[in-house]
Structures are given as structure tokens and as C-alpha cells.
Scaffold this active site. Structure first.
Site, short mmCIF file in Angstrom:
data_model
loop_
_atom_site.label_atom_id
_atom_site.label_comp_id
_atom_site.label_asym_id
_atom_site.label_seq_id
_atom_site.Cartn_x
_atom_site.Cartn_y
_atom_site.Cartn_z
N ARG A 255 2.49 0.85 10.34
CA ARG A 255 2.00 1.30 8.92
C ARG A 255 3.15 1.28 7.98
O ARG A 255 4.00 2.05 8.05
CB ARG A 255 1.32 2.77 9.18
CG ARG A 255 0.42 3.10 7.78
CD ARG A 255 -0.17 4.46 7.94
NE ARG A 255 -0.98 4.51 9.18
CZ ARG A 255 -2.21 3.98 9.24
NH1 ARG A 255 -2.82 3.68 8.18
NH2 ARG A 255 -2.79 4.05 10.30
N SER B 17 -9.94 -6.61 10.25
CA SER B 17 -11.44 -5.85 9.86
C SER B 17 -12.02 -6.76 8.95
O SER B 17 -11.66 -7.37 8.23
CB SER B 17 -10.75 -4.47 8.97
OG SER B 17 -11.82 -3.69 8.79
N ARG C 91 1.39 -6.83 12.66
CA ARG C 91 0.63 -5.98 13.75
C ARG C 91 0.59 -7.17 14.92
O ARG C 91 0.60 -6.74 16.15
CB ARG C 91 -0.65 -5.37 13.42
CG ARG C 91 -0.40 -4.21 12.68
CD ARG C 91 -1.93 -3.51 12.54
NE ARG C 91 -1.38 -2.22 11.77
CZ ARG C 91 -2.24 -1.25 11.29
NH1 ARG C 91 -3.56 -1.62 11.64
NH2 ARG C 91 -2.11 -0.33 10.47
N ARG D 14 0.80 -1.26 -0.09
CA ARG D 14 -0.03 -0.04 -0.26
C ARG D 14 0.83 1.23 -0.13
O ARG D 14 1.95 1.18 0.82
CB ARG D 14 -0.92 0.10 1.44
CG ARG D 14 -1.82 -1.22 1.16
CD ARG D 14 -2.96 -1.11 2.36
NE ARG D 14 -3.65 -2.13 2.34
CZ ARG D 14 -4.58 -2.59 3.22
NH1 ARG D 14 -4.71 -1.94 4.20
NH2 ARG D 14 -5.17 -3.82 3.17
N GLU E 111 -5.93 -1.41 15.57
CA GLU E 111 -6.83 -2.32 14.47
C GLU E 111 -5.74 -3.34 14.17
O GLU E 111 -4.66 -3.01 13.90
CB GLU E 111 -7.16 -1.25 13.39
CG GLU E 111 -7.67 -2.19 12.42
CD GLU E 111 -8.17 -1.56 10.90
OE1 GLU E 111 -8.16 -0.35 10.78
OE2 GLU E 111 -8.12 -2.17 10.08
#
Length: 414
Positions: free
Chosen positions: A276, A351, A388, A261, A348
Site C-alpha cells: 500500500r 479489480s 503488487r 492515493r 487483491e
RNA sequence: CGGGAGAUGUCAGAGCGGUUGAAUGUGCCGGUCUUGAAAACCGGUGAGGGUAACACCUCCGGGGGUUCGAAUCCCCCUCUCCCGGCCA
């Protein structure tokens, strides 16, 4: 893509729901108008085409009877000219409509809370209680540096910022986690699939990354190919343009991929550490179901991800996203947030979304029910973001001396 | 990367430029027969749009072109297969 017929037939209702997601009503009105105009225009065009077909059929007859076809030709030329004219209008309308339609997000479910951003998300429940520390817990990057587990600097040297290198225990743990997660999901009935990390435009369109979010994707130069931002893209598109058999459903899949990303628009956020990154590992769950089963499968997927965290001994909470925080393609999303003692926050880690028929309509994934073809529902969820999870283990399992103990379930994987 | 072949309905596989949206086989669904099944026989069965339902329109890998008319002819692209080169 949203159902244009539904929009046309119950405009007020759809508009009301989409307002929850911040869609402007003018855009919807324009969309509806275009849809109606296009329909009329198509009727006009098709009428002419019918005339053309009718006349063309006369040629063999005329020839048989030895009649002159010159006047017939003339007539057809005139019709053809008109067809060309009307066709152009139809094409333009179609293009215009497609641009609007492809950029409208999915309709949120009724149970989705109203709200603008993550502040308005609603906590559903907490699982496991965070451990009490008799020292000040460190953040993962601090632990990582002391243990020589993560090399942030050299990651940047190799590529650019937001890349890092895992070493020693972290590298091993990363690999163990991937294997553990895949095995866990497989035991729950998800079939393991290994897919390409590069996909074409059609695939990106199918799941909704394109045309709207091109700036978030890494594109291969000189090719119409993109690095996947999530395994959801290849896994869902596996069945693009297919009509599935009734008894093939539901299809439950799990797969590990790296994800890429650009993180455009998140400058300055989570710049420190590994939260991130431009490239990260993720084990994904994707399901394709009949519409009447998607809620049930959704719950199963959430449970699967939550149980995974529980077996790893990681405290977490489930959060229902509000309309404003909901992703483009999702009708409903539950986030799983893991407790990070170093940060003192829930962050988070997974999801899970039900896109209903939004992706199915774009990607033309249908199934046969009796004689009819119906759109399937597609669902996706991370089970879990591996990096994560690694961080969460580091922070939750850290000891006073800076070492890290290993969750029981992972021991056989190391 | 070079040489050859091809891309048609679930699959296999036809298709002189004109009632071909597509033969035939297979698969699937329904029926007859049977205690039941198989076999045999009869009927149905591509997708999208449109319609109350018809009609009607579009689609034979994708995009252009020739023609009154193209699955059928021409050009470009993509993909697949075979042969050769290169290579995890």
C-alpha cells in the site's frame, strides 16, 4: 449519479437495492421529495419565463404602431421580479439536489451478494495451485532487502512514509511487467493510450472521485487540479461530454500510469513493504460500451486480467464483491486476488468493475442510436497493479537461497 | 511569461440589440431517378429539461453586467491559434 427518474418511478425497488450498499432510506426519500418539488418549482418558473418572452415580443409591434411601451415595461418589470424570486428557489433546490445526488452510490446489480465487508465476498474460482515450498517462504520486503531491490528508507527520505524506491532487478522487472501487460492487452483488442497523470475537477466528478472522496486525492496547490488515483479517471473522461457514433462502440482501452492515493483512513494497514503506497504503477483497462454489451465486455476484462496472471504463473482466485465492499461507482465488481506465499494469503491485485451508466450520466458520455442519444456503460479494471505483481513474483518465484527466478514470458522483456 | 487573434450545430462558416435555436456549405438519414452505384433533385437532421404527444423552458466556451429584449454591447475567467521569450 443515479437515475433520478428511476428513483421517482420505482422508489421501493431502488431503495431496496441501495440498502445493500448501506444507503439510508431517509436520504433517498429526501432526494425523491426534492426532485418532485424541483419539478413543480421549475414549471412555475418556466411559466413566468414564457410570459416574459411573450410580452417582449410585443415591443417591436408597439413601436411599429407608435404605441407607448411604458405600461408594457411596467408589466415586464413585475414579471421579472417574480422570475428572480422563483429562480432563486430553483437554484437552491438544484444545489441541494446535486449534493444529495452526487453522493449516492451506484445501484448494485441483483447478482451482487449481500454483506458488510470483505468477509462476505464470494469466491468464484481459484486458478493455478500454489507451489509447495520445502523451506519457509519469505515475505517480499525481506527478500527485497537482501537483494537490494527495494529501498524503503530512502523512499521515505525523498517524500514521506509509503514511498519507496525500486532498484536493480526490481526496477527492471517493474518496467518489463508494464511492457508485457500493455502488449498482452493490446493483443486482446485493447487500444493503448497514454494519458495525463493530472486532471481537473470535472474529470474527477465524472468518474465519481469527487465530490465525495476529496480526502483520498492529492491536490495541486493553488490549482483546481488533482493527481490521478487511477488511470480509470483520464481514460474514462476521454469521452466526457461527447456523443459517440454508434459504430465507434465498444471502445476498449489500456494504459499505463502512475497512480497517487493519500490512503487516508488506512493508517496502520500494510505499513510494511510495498502493498500500500502513495504512488504506484498500474496498467488499466477501460471500456465504453452500449448497455447491452457491457456484461460481455466485463467478462472479457476479467478474463484478460486472470489470463495475464496465469501466463505469469501466479496462482490467484476470483472474488465477487458483496454490497458492502463494493466501490462507490460500481454496480458489480470482481476482484482478482493473487497468492502471496510469504503472507500465506490471497491479496487483491486487480479489480474489475461495471459502473453501468453511473459514470456515463455524470460525465455525459452518450452515443447515438438512431435519432436518440443514450448513455453508454463504462467499465474499468486493473490489469494489474504492477507493484503488487512484482511482489507476487518475488514471493512465488523465490528460491531457498533468496534469489528469484523470472517467469518465462518476461524473459524477452528483460 | 509578454504581444495579437479567436471560441457558434458533425465539421466549415454567417450572424444591423428584437419571431435567429441560429443563414449557407458539408456530413449523416430517408426518398425520387438508376440493373446497381455516382451525379442530380426533394425532404429530414444540435443538446438538455418537460409532455401521452404537442405546447413550453434553458443552452451560441464559463461566470457576471447593461437592456423591456443579448449569440450580438461591457467586465472577469478558461481554452485555442499566431508571434516573441524560456525550456524537457
Amino acid at each position: 449519479m443515479l437515475d433520478l427518474k428511476l428513483l421517482q418511478n420505482s422508489f421501493d425497488e431502488v431503495a431496496k437495492k441501495l440498502r445493500k450498499k448501506g444507503v439510508k432510506e431517509e436520504i433517498l426519500a429526501e432526494l425523491k421529495r426534492l426532485f418532485v418539488v424541483l419539478k413543480e418549482q421549475r414549471a412555475k418558473l418556466e411559466n413566468l419565463q414564457a410570459q416574459k418572452n411573450e410580452k417582449s415580443k410585443l415591443f417591436p409591434l408597439y413601436k411599429k404602431e407608435g404605441k407607448d411601451v411604458a405600461s408594457l415595461k411596467d408589466e415586464l418589470d413585475k414579471i421579472k421580479e417574480r422570475i428572480g424570486f422563483e429562480q432563486k428557489i430553483v437554484d437552491e433546490l438544484e444545489d441541494e439536489l446535486a449534493i444529495y445526488a452526487l453522493n449516492i452510490p451506484n445501484i448494485p446489480d441483483d447478482e451482487v451478494p449481500v454483506g458488510n465487508d470483505e468477509e462476505d465476498n464470494v469466491e468464484i474460482k481459484k486458478v493455478l495451485t500454489p507451489r509447495e515450498f520445502d523451506f519457509k517462504p519469505k515475505e517480499h520486503w525481506e527478500l527485497a532487502e537482501n537483494l537490494d531491490w527495494i529501498d524503503f528508507k530512502r523512499g521515505v527520505k525523498l517524500a514521506k512514509s509509503r514511498f519507496s524506491v525500486l532498484k536493480n532487478g526490481a526496477a527492471k522487472l517493474e518496467r518489463a511487467l508494464i511492457n508485457y501487460m500493455l502488449d498482452f492487452n493490446t493483443k486482446r483488442g485493447f487500444k493503448e493510450v497514454c494519458v495525463p497523470y493530472i486532471v481537473n475537477k470535472e474529470s474527477m466528478k465524472g468518474t465519481g472521485q469527487l465530490p465525495k472522496f476529496e480526502e483520498d486525492l492529492f491536490k495541486i496547490e493553488d490549482e483546481e487540479l488533482y493527481l490521478i488515483p487511477t488511470a480509470e479517471v483520464p481514460l474514462t473522461n476521454l469521452y466526457r461530454d461527447e456523443i459517440l457514433k454508434d459504430d465507434e462502440l465498444p471502445i476498449l482501452m489500456t494504459g499505463y500510469t502512475a497512480c497517487f492515493r493519500k490512503e487516508a483512513g488506512s493508517a496502520g494497514r500494510d505499513t510494511r513493504g510495498m502493498i500500500r503506497q502513495h504512488q504506484f504503477d498500474k496498467v488499466e483497462l477501460v471500456s465504453i460500451t452500449k448497455p447491452e454489451h457491457s456484461d460481455e465486455v466485463f467478462d472479457k476484462m476479467v478474463e484478460c486480467a486472470s489470463d495475464l496472471l496465469t501466463t505469469l504463473g501466479l496462482p490467484h482466485r476470483l472474488v465477487m464483491l458483496c454490497g458492502g465492499d463494493l466501490g462507490f461507482g460500481a454496480a458489480k465488481t470482481i476482484d482478482l486476488e493473487v497468492w502471496l506465499p510469504g503472507q500465506g494469503k490471497y491479496r487483491e491485485i486487480s479489480s474489475v468493475s461495471n459502473t453501468r451508466d453511473f459514470q456515463a450520466r455524470r460525465a455525459k458520455i452518450r452515443y447515438k442510436e438512431g435519432k436518440k442519444n443514450r448513455l453508454v456503460h463504462t467499465l474499468n479494471g486493473s490489469s494489474l497493479a504492477v507493484g503488487r505483481t512484482l511482489i507476487a513474483i518475488m514471493e512465488n518465484y523465490q528460491q531457498k537461497d533468496g534469489t528469484i527466478t523470472i517467469p518465462e514470458v518476461l524473459k524477452e522483456y528483460l
